[in-house]
Design a protein around this motif. Structure first.
Motif, PDB file in Angstrom:
ATOM      1  N   PHE A  40       0.810  -1.430   0.198  1.00 42.08           N
ATOM      2  CA  PHE A  40      -0.137  -0.267  -0.088  1.00 42.08           C
ATOM      3  C   PHE A  40       0.795   0.921   0.165  1.00 42.08           C
ATOM      4  O   PHE A  40       0.346   2.433   1.053  1.00 42.08           O
ATOM      5  CB  PHE A  40      -1.046  -0.135   0.939  1.00 42.08           C
ATOM      6  N   GLY A  41       2.194   1.282   0.181  1.00 41.36           N
ATOM      7  CA  GLY A  41       2.746   2.255  -0.486  1.00 41.36           C
ATOM      8  C   GLY A  41       4.402   1.969   0.994  1.00 41.36           C
ATOM      9  O   GLY A  41       4.236   0.558   1.412  1.00 41.36           O
ATOM     10  N   GLN A  42       4.842   3.673   1.117  1.00 35.26           N
ATOM     11  CA  GLN A  42       5.986   3.523   1.840  1.00 35.26           C
ATOM     12  C   GLN A  42       6.221   4.668   2.802  1.00 35.26           C
ATOM     13  O   GLN A  42       5.357   6.098   1.905  1.00 35.26           O
ATOM     14  CB  GLN A  42       7.344   2.812   1.867  1.00 35.26           C
ATOM     15  N   LEU A  43       6.543   4.768   4.043  1.00 43.08           N
ATOM     16  CA  LEU A  43       7.108   6.217   4.602  1.00 43.08           C
ATOM     17  C   LEU A  43       8.672   6.189   4.183  1.00 43.08           C
ATOM     18  O   LEU A  43       8.907   5.307   4.647  1.00 43.08           O
ATOM     19  CB  LEU A  43       6.548   6.389   5.771  1.00 43.08           C
ATOM     20  N   THR A  44       9.199   6.821   3.796  1.00 42.68           N
ATOM     21  CA  THR A  44      10.794   7.363   3.363  1.00 42.68           C
ATOM     22  C   THR A  44      11.159   8.175   4.399  1.00 42.68           C
ATOM     23  O   THR A  44      10.858   9.547   3.928  1.00 42.68           O
ATOM     24  CB  THR A  44      11.124   7.557   2.053  1.00 42.68           C
ATOM     25  N   GLY A  83      17.586   6.291   5.449  1.00 47.12           N
ATOM     26  CA  GLY A  83      17.394   5.065   6.298  1.00 47.12           C
ATOM     27  C   GLY A  83      16.234   4.110   5.619  1.00 47.12           C
ATOM     28  O   GLY A  83      16.293   4.693   4.583  1.00 47.12           O
ATOM     29  N   ASP A  84      15.906   3.054   6.171  1.00 49.86           N
ATOM     30  CA  ASP A  84      15.099   2.186   5.577  1.00 49.86           C
ATOM     31  C   ASP A  84      13.567   2.436   5.423  1.00 49.86           C
ATOM     32  O   ASP A  84      13.085   3.850   6.660  1.00 49.86           O
ATOM     33  CB  ASP A  84      15.299   0.799   6.403  1.00 49.86           C
ATOM     34  N   PRO A  85      12.103   2.824   3.852  1.00 51.33           N
ATOM     35  CA  PRO A  85      11.961   2.982   4.285  1.00 51.33           C
ATOM     36  C   PRO A  85      10.754   2.039   5.264  1.00 51.33           C
ATOM     37  O   PRO A  85      10.933   0.602   5.126  1.00 51.33           O
ATOM     38  CB  PRO A  85      11.263   2.519   2.980  1.00 51.33           C
ATOM     39  N   ILE A  86       9.867   2.669   5.455  1.00 49.96           N
ATOM     40  CA  ILE A  86       8.593   1.587   6.231  1.00 49.96           C
ATOM     41  C   ILE A  86       7.606   1.481   5.624  1.00 49.96           C
ATOM     42  O   ILE A  86       7.018   2.106   4.670  1.00 49.96           O
ATOM     43  CB  ILE A  86       8.440   2.800   7.199  1.00 49.96           C
ATOM     44  N   PRO A  87       7.312   0.790   5.138  1.00 46.59           N
ATOM     45  CA  PRO A  87       6.149  -0.692   4.417  1.00 46.59           C
ATOM     46  C   PRO A  87       4.449   0.053   4.805  1.00 46.59           C
ATOM     47  O   PRO A  87       4.868  -0.334   6.010  1.00 46.59           O
ATOM     48  CB  PRO A  87       6.547  -1.710   4.068  1.00 46.59           C
ATOM     49  N   LEU A  88       3.640  -0.023   4.255  1.00 47.43           N
ATOM     50  CA  LEU A  88       2.523   0.594   4.842  1.00 47.43           C
ATOM     51  C   LEU A  88       1.730  -0.647   4.266  1.00 47.43           C
ATOM     52  O   LEU A  88       1.006  -1.064   2.320  1.00 47.43           O
ATOM     53  CB  LEU A  88       1.483   1.633   3.705  1.00 47.43           C
ATOM     54  N   VAL A  89       1.402  -1.902   4.971  1.00 49.62           N
ATOM     55  CA  VAL A  89       1.223  -2.818   5.136  1.00 49.62           C
ATOM     56  C   VAL A  89      -0.742  -3.388   4.892  1.00 49.62           C
ATOM     57  O   VAL A  89      -0.974  -4.632   4.563  1.00 49.62           O
ATOM     58  CB  VAL A  89       2.495  -4.733   6.027  1.00 49.62           C
ATOM     59  N   LYS A  90      -0.847  -2.995   5.256  1.00 43.46           N
ATOM     60  CA  LYS A  90      -2.449  -2.675   5.367  1.00 43.46           C
ATOM     61  C   LYS A  90      -3.112  -1.594   6.068  1.00 43.46           C
ATOM     62  O   LYS A  90      -3.104  -0.468   5.370  1.00 43.46           O
ATOM     63  CB  LYS A  90      -2.343  -3.479   6.927  1.00 43.46           C
ATOM     64  N   GLU A  91      -4.555  -1.567   5.430  1.00 38.17           N
ATOM     65  CA  GLU A  91      -5.418  -0.135   5.057  1.00 38.17           C
ATOM     66  C   GLU A  91      -5.191   0.174   6.357  1.00 38.17           C
ATOM     67  O   GLU A  91      -6.024   1.448   6.691  1.00 38.17           O
ATOM     68  CB  GLU A  91      -6.605  -0.881   4.686  1.00 38.17           C
ATOM     69  N   ARG A  92      -5.305   0.067   7.496  1.00 34.45           N
ATOM     70  CA  ARG A  92      -5.531   0.863   8.718  1.00 34.45           C
ATOM     71  C   ARG A  92      -4.584   0.240   9.155  1.00 34.45           C
ATOM     72  O   ARG A  92      -3.629  -0.738  10.164  1.00 34.45           O
ATOM     73  CB  ARG A  92      -6.485   0.221   9.724  1.00 34.45           C
ATOM     74  N   TYR A 145       9.090  11.978   7.139  1.00 33.92           N
ATOM     75  CA  TYR A 145       8.660  10.973   6.188  1.00 33.92           C
ATOM     76  C   TYR A 145       7.810  11.417   5.077  1.00 33.92           C
ATOM     77  O   TYR A 145       7.545  12.342   5.049  1.00 33.92           O
ATOM     78  CB  TYR A 145       7.925   9.907   6.867  1.00 33.92           C
ATOM     79  N   ILE A 146       8.198  10.965   4.001  1.00 35.68           N
ATOM     80  CA  ILE A 146       7.705  11.125   2.291  1.00 35.68           C
ATOM     81  C   ILE A 146       6.847  10.031   2.170  1.00 35.68           C
ATOM     82  O   ILE A 146       7.572   8.652   2.191  1.00 35.68           O
ATOM     83  CB  ILE A 146       8.872  11.531   1.332  1.00 35.68           C
ATOM     84  N   LEU A 147       5.671  10.134   1.735  1.00 33.86           N
ATOM     85  CA  LEU A 147       4.258   8.666   1.755  1.00 33.86           C
ATOM     86  C   LEU A 147       3.867   9.042   0.694  1.00 33.86           C
ATOM     87  O   LEU A 147       4.641  10.086  -0.503  1.00 33.86           O
ATOM     88  CB  LEU A 147       3.198  10.013   2.532  1.00 33.86           C
ATOM     89  N   GLU A 148       5.048   7.994   0.286  1.00 34.29           N
ATOM     90  CA  GLU A 148       5.182   6.859  -1.535  1.00 34.29           C
ATOM     91  C   GLU A 148       3.502   6.355  -1.680  1.00 34.29           C
ATOM     92  O   GLU A 148       4.004   5.109  -1.029  1.00 34.29           O
ATOM     93  CB  GLU A 148       6.613   7.040  -1.476  1.00 34.29           C
ATOM     94  N   TYR A 149       3.213   6.345  -2.619  1.00 37.27           N
ATOM     95  CA  TYR A 149       1.728   5.832  -2.753  1.00 37.27           C
ATOM     96  C   TYR A 149       2.036   6.576  -4.102  1.00 37.27           C
ATOM     97  O   TYR A 149       1.417   6.900  -5.058  1.00 37.27           O
ATOM     98  CB  TYR A 149       1.274   5.514  -1.426  1.00 37.27           C
ATOM     99  N   GLU A 150       0.116   5.395  -4.985  1.00 34.21           N
ATOM    100  CA  GLU A 150      -0.423   5.626  -5.932  1.00 34.21           C
ATOM    101  C   GLU A 150      -1.666   4.942  -5.979  1.00 34.21           C
ATOM    102  O   GLU A 150      -2.331   3.981  -5.803  1.00 34.21           O
ATOM    103  CB  GLU A 150       0.485   4.718  -7.620  1.00 34.21           C
TER     104      GLU A 150
END
Length: 151
Positions: free
Chosen positions: A13-17, A22-31, A99-104
């Protein structure tokens, strides 16, 4: 929502960079619950991050962020928020961590215009009905409740 793979992001679901590297933080759930506690979906082990700091929720293909009464606040693009739509590539600050929020959005099911942003609604409600209707006085002064014929 069905499982989707996005090779450009670490999470589906995107990531926080992190802005400072540092390492990006994956967004793995809808909440996602973000905070200092080990039980949070995204644990940030910093003393200035609250136990339960903020919540990310995916709505109509867009991420919304809600501050959960944190002591040091949550910001989107430098503005303190209560609840706000976070558009792609925006800067999210959790306490003093950026962080930069990255998603499509389209890859997450978005179509048409983005959903209404809560901050826009809040700003609109602060203005008068006359201002919202475009019926403000031409001289730039606010209307008064007195009788105009009494002058």
């Amino acid at each position: 929502m069905q499982d989707r793979e996005f090779p450009e992001f670490a999470g589906k679901f995107g990531q926080l960079t992190p802005c400072g590297g540092g390492d990006p933080i994956p967004l793995v759930k809808e909440r996602l619950l973000v905070g200092r506690r080990p039980s949070c979906d995204i644990q940030l082990k910093f003393p200035n991050v609250s136990s339960n700091h903020c919540r990310f929720s995916l709505e109509s293909g867009y991420w919304f962020i809600k501050d959960l009464g944190s002591r040091n606040g949550t910001k989107v693009d430098g503005r303190q928020i209560m609840r706000k739509r976070a558009d792609p590539k925006c800067k999210v600050s959790i306490a003093k961590h950026h962080y930069i929020l990255e998603y499509e959005p389209q890859a997450l099911g978005a179509f048409g215009p983005p959903p209404a942003d809560d901050d826009y609604v809040e700003e609109m409600l602060k203005s008068s009905l006359m201002d919202r209707a475009g019926l403000s006085r031409r001289d730039g002064k606010k209307s008064t409740n007195r009788d105009p014929l009494a002058d």
